[in-house]
Each structure stands twice: as C-alpha cells, then as structure tokens.
Enzyme design. Structure first.
Site, PDB file in Angstrom:
ATOM      1  N   ASP A 142       3.825   1.896  -4.981  1.00 39.72           N
ATOM      2  CA  ASP A 142       2.732   2.362  -5.834  1.00 39.72           C
ATOM      3  C   ASP A 142       2.341   1.221  -6.786  1.00 39.72           C
ATOM      4  O   ASP A 142       3.138   0.823  -7.640  1.00 39.72           O
ATOM      5  CB  ASP A 142       3.230   3.595  -6.623  1.00 39.72           C
ATOM      6  N   MET A 143       1.137   0.713  -6.602  1.00 40.97           N
ATOM      7  CA  MET A 143       0.692  -0.450  -7.401  1.00 40.97           C
ATOM      8  C   MET A 143       0.628  -0.138  -8.897  1.00 40.97           C
ATOM      9  O   MET A 143       0.626  -1.043  -9.716  1.00 40.97           O
ATOM     10  CB  MET A 143      -0.669  -0.941  -6.893  1.00 40.97           C
ATOM     11  N   ASP A 168       0.866  -1.195   0.000  1.00 38.32           N
ATOM     12  CA  ASP A 168       0.000   0.000   0.000  1.00 38.32           C
ATOM     13  C   ASP A 168       0.893   1.232   0.000  1.00 38.32           C
ATOM     14  O   ASP A 168       2.125   1.131   0.023  1.00 38.32           O
ATOM     15  CB  ASP A 168      -0.974  -0.016   1.205  1.00 38.32           C
ATOM     16  N   LYS A 180      -8.992  -6.326  -2.739  1.00 34.78           N
ATOM     17  CA  LYS A 180     -10.350  -6.129  -2.218  1.00 34.78           C
ATOM     18  C   LYS A 180     -10.682  -4.637  -2.205  1.00 34.78           C
ATOM     19  O   LYS A 180      -9.945  -3.835  -1.622  1.00 34.78           O
ATOM     20  CB  LYS A 180     -10.446  -6.707  -0.801  1.00 34.78           C
ATOM     21  N   HIS A 191     -12.846  -0.833  -7.828  1.00 29.07           N
ATOM     22  CA  HIS A 191     -14.020   0.056  -7.946  1.00 29.07           C
ATOM     23  C   HIS A 191     -13.655   1.531  -7.708  1.00 29.07           C
ATOM     24  O   HIS A 191     -14.455   2.406  -7.955  1.00 29.07           O
ATOM     25  CB  HIS A 191     -15.161  -0.405  -7.019  1.00 29.07           C
TER      26      HIS A 191
HETATM   27  N1  SAH Z   1      -8.081  -3.573   0.359  1.00 27.10           N
HETATM   28  C1  SAH Z   1      -8.336  -2.833   1.568  1.00 27.10           C
HETATM   29  C2  SAH Z   1      -8.313  -1.316   1.356  1.00 27.10           C
HETATM   30  C3  SAH Z   1      -9.246  -0.834   0.251  1.00 27.10           C
HETATM   31  S1  SAH Z   1      -9.220   0.939   0.072  1.00 27.10           S
HETATM   32  C4  SAH Z   1      -9.651  -3.259   2.168  1.00 27.10           C
HETATM   33  O1  SAH Z   1     -10.560  -3.670   1.443  1.00 27.10           O
HETATM   34  O2  SAH Z   1      -9.791  -3.165   3.379  1.00 27.10           O
HETATM   35  C5  SAH Z   1      -8.118   1.107  -1.280  1.00 27.10           C
HETATM   36  C6  SAH Z   1      -6.652   1.034  -0.846  1.00 27.10           C
HETATM   37  O3  SAH Z   1      -5.852   1.283  -1.999  1.00 27.10           O
HETATM   38  C7  SAH Z   1      -6.260   2.070   0.185  1.00 27.10           C
HETATM   39  O4  SAH Z   1      -5.636   1.445   1.289  1.00 27.10           O
HETATM   40  C8  SAH Z   1      -5.298   2.984  -0.562  1.00 27.10           C
HETATM   41  O5  SAH Z   1      -4.278   3.560   0.248  1.00 27.10           O
HETATM   42  C9  SAH Z   1      -4.724   2.020  -1.575  1.00 27.10           C
HETATM   43  N2  SAH Z   1      -4.099   2.691  -2.718  1.00 27.10           N
HETATM   44  C10 SAH Z   1      -4.584   3.749  -3.421  1.00 27.10           C
HETATM   45  N3  SAH Z   1      -3.722   4.073  -4.407  1.00 27.10           N
HETATM   46  C11 SAH Z   1      -2.673   3.210  -4.312  1.00 27.10           C
HETATM   47  C12 SAH Z   1      -1.460   3.041  -5.057  1.00 27.10           C
HETATM   48  N4  SAH Z   1      -1.183   3.845  -6.089  1.00 27.10           N
HETATM   49  N5  SAH Z   1      -0.620   2.036  -4.707  1.00 27.10           N
HETATM   50  C13 SAH Z   1      -0.912   1.215  -3.652  1.00 27.10           C
HETATM   51  N6  SAH Z   1      -2.055   1.325  -2.910  1.00 27.10           N
HETATM   52  C14 SAH Z   1      -2.911   2.311  -3.245  1.00 27.10           C
END
Ligand code: SAH
Length: 285
Positions: free
Chosen positions: A172-173, A152, A186, A190
């Site tokens: 960064d994904m 994350d 998860k 969306h």
């Molecule tokens: N999967 C978790 C969080 C979902 S919220 C759950 O369901 O509980 C979406 C997540 O994506 C957040 O934690 C946010 O910080 C992360 N996120 C957003 N952009 C990102 C990026 N560029 N690289 C990695 N994580 C990212």
C-alpha cells in the site's frame, strides 16, 4: 455508418464513383484501436472508459450534486470506491489492469523517445501504483542497468505476468514505499484529492535520497493549461477533469501541483510538456 464517418471513426473513399458500393477505411484515430496494426493499441483503455461500471456513476451526477457529494460519484453508484471494486470483481480487475497496460505501452514509448533523458543515471526505480508493469517493462528494456520494480495492490500484482525485466512488490503506497534512487508515478496523483496526494508525496520523499545524490520523483499526469494552446488540448484537459471526478480525483493546474509539492516538503520541480495532453514532471527533494 454516416454517424461514424462524420465523427472521424471511419473515412469514406471519396474516389469511389457514384452508384458504386461505398468503401470505408480506418482513420489515423481508429488505426490506434486495431490490434494487428500497431504494437500498442488503445482498444483496452477505450473499453474501460466505455464500460458500464465507469459510465453508471455519471448518471447519478444530478442527485450527487444536490445532496450527496460527501461520497464519490463512483461510490454512490456502486457502494464501493474505485479501488475496492477491482478487488471484489475479477472481470473488472482485468479490464482495469489491461486498460492501464495498454495506455502505458503506448505512452512510455513516447516518453522514452521525447524525454528519455529524465531516466539517465538512475540505478533503481520503483513504479509506484505501476499496475501490471506496462511502463516499468519499457523503461527497464531501454535502460538495462536500471533495477526496475513495480509496487501495486495485492489483487493487481497477483495477476501480473511474470517478467524477467521487472520485479513486483504488493503493498500500500500510502503506508510504505521501499527505498529507491527514483520513483515513477504515472496516472496516480490525479486519482486522489490533495490530502491523500500530500501523504503519498511525503512517503515518496522518505523513499528517495537527497537531490544531490540523484533522488527524484518522475510524475506523468496532466498539467491543465500546459502543452499546446489548442482547443483540442484544452477541451481534453477539462473533460478529463470531469471524468476523473468520478473517482474523487482531479486534474491539476500548475499552481495546484505546486501547492501539494511544497506542502509535502519538496524543493523544486520541472514540467516537461512534450506528450500532447499529458506532461512529465520531475520533482526534486
Ligand atoms: N501507473 C499505471 C496504473 C495507473 S492506475 C499506469 O499508468 O498504467 C492507478 C494504479 O494505482 C492502479 O494500478 C491501482 O491499483 C494503484 N493503486 C491504487 N491504490 C493503491 C495503493 N494504496 N497502493 C498501491 N497502489 C495503489
């Protein structure tokens, strides 16, 4: 109290005799919000949805619709996008991360019970955009031989509690996902439009082995139109779609999922609709 009773927040003890003091009780819905009653209560996720930071963008919907929808509703209200905001605001970062952990604690137990076999045979799993590890922790405990990692953003990982079951990587994904047997995402797709999703899916595909070597992506999200054909399911799907519009996200129907999967070069997928309004999608390279 009348409003709260009619809307199912509290129940009235019907047996109380006329003239006596009314006795109120919890309903099956509000039991989910009381910390001491269940292991994973949903109060933090409700607090996020009702937080003024999240509500405010919807008040600007009218002018956004007319002339400003080049920016997201959220950015119009706050001048920052949804994922920049927690980086700048510690209190909001905490509200957001706690909300995700509470939802993941709640839902992952159900995933493991209803379709836990999607994790069978996986040696290493990365929870991409896994927040502070609510889901990964539950999966790692259920499958102790599996190496579970959460990826994350740095400000999320920095505040994550240390954990013996899970390791954390900040990154960064959209740039790079480290290699793993399988990936879990998860409530991530969306949040993003098709173009970003295809980019992310391509990174996922790079990170996993071919299908015959066990490679797969496990997605947990809504599939609009899937699941029980009840009005409450349908209503929840479309209202979530409206809600997630705030961050420029979208809840997808099956054909919309299929389109981004195929565009990213995946071969096949299977939708498992056993979680109520959300589904598990197994995606194969
Ligand atoms: N999967 C978790 C969080 C979902 S919220 C759950 O369901 O509980 C979406 C997540 O994506 C957040 O934690 C946010 O910080 C992360 N996120 C957003 N952009 C990102 C990026 N560029 N690289 C990695 N994580 C990212």
């Amino acid at each position: 109290m009348r409003v709260l009773t009619i809307s199912g927040i509290f129940a009235v003890d019907e047996a109380a005799s006329p003239g006596k003091e009314i006795v109120y009780g919890l309903t099956s819905t509000t039991r989910l919000l009381v910390v001491s009653l269940i292991k994973s209560n949903l109060f933090p996720i409700l607090s996020l949805m009702l937080d003024s930071t999240v509500i405010a963008p919807f008040l600007g919907m009218h002018s956004w619709f007319l002339d400003e929808h080049s920016r997201s509703l959220f950015k119009k209200a706050h001048s920052l996008n949804f994922w920049e905001m927690p980086e700048q605001d510690d209190a909001y970062n905490q509200i957001l991360n706690n909300a995700m952990v509470s939802d993941s604690n709640f839902l992952t137990d159900i995933i493991l019970r209803e379709c836990g076999d999607v994790f069978l045979g996986i040696n290493s799993l990365i929870d991409v955009g896994g927040g502070q590890g609510g889901a990964a922790r539950a999966i790692a405990i259920a499958f102790p031989q599996m190496k579970c990692t959460v990826l994350d953003l740095p400000h999320v990982i920095a505040e994550a509690p240390s954990d013996v079951h899970v390791s954390f990587i900040s990154g960064d994904m959209f740039k790079y996902i480290p290699p793993a047997n399988a990936l879990f995402l998860k409530w991530v797709f969306h949040d993003w439009g098709d173009e970003d999703c295809v980019k992310l899916l391509k990174n996922c595909k790079e990170a996993i082995p071919p299908r015959d070597a066990g490679g797969k992506v496990i997605i947990v999200d809504m599939v609009v139109g899937s699941g029980l054909n009840e009005i409450v399911t349908r209503e929840t799907h479309v209202l979530y779609d409206l809600f997630i519009m705030c961050v420029e996200g979208i809840e997808r129907e099956e054909f919309e999922w299929k389109r981004i999967f195929m565009e990213a070069g995946f071969g096949d997928y299977k939708i498992i609709s056993v979680l109520g309004v959300r589904s598990v999608i197994e995606l194969y390279p």
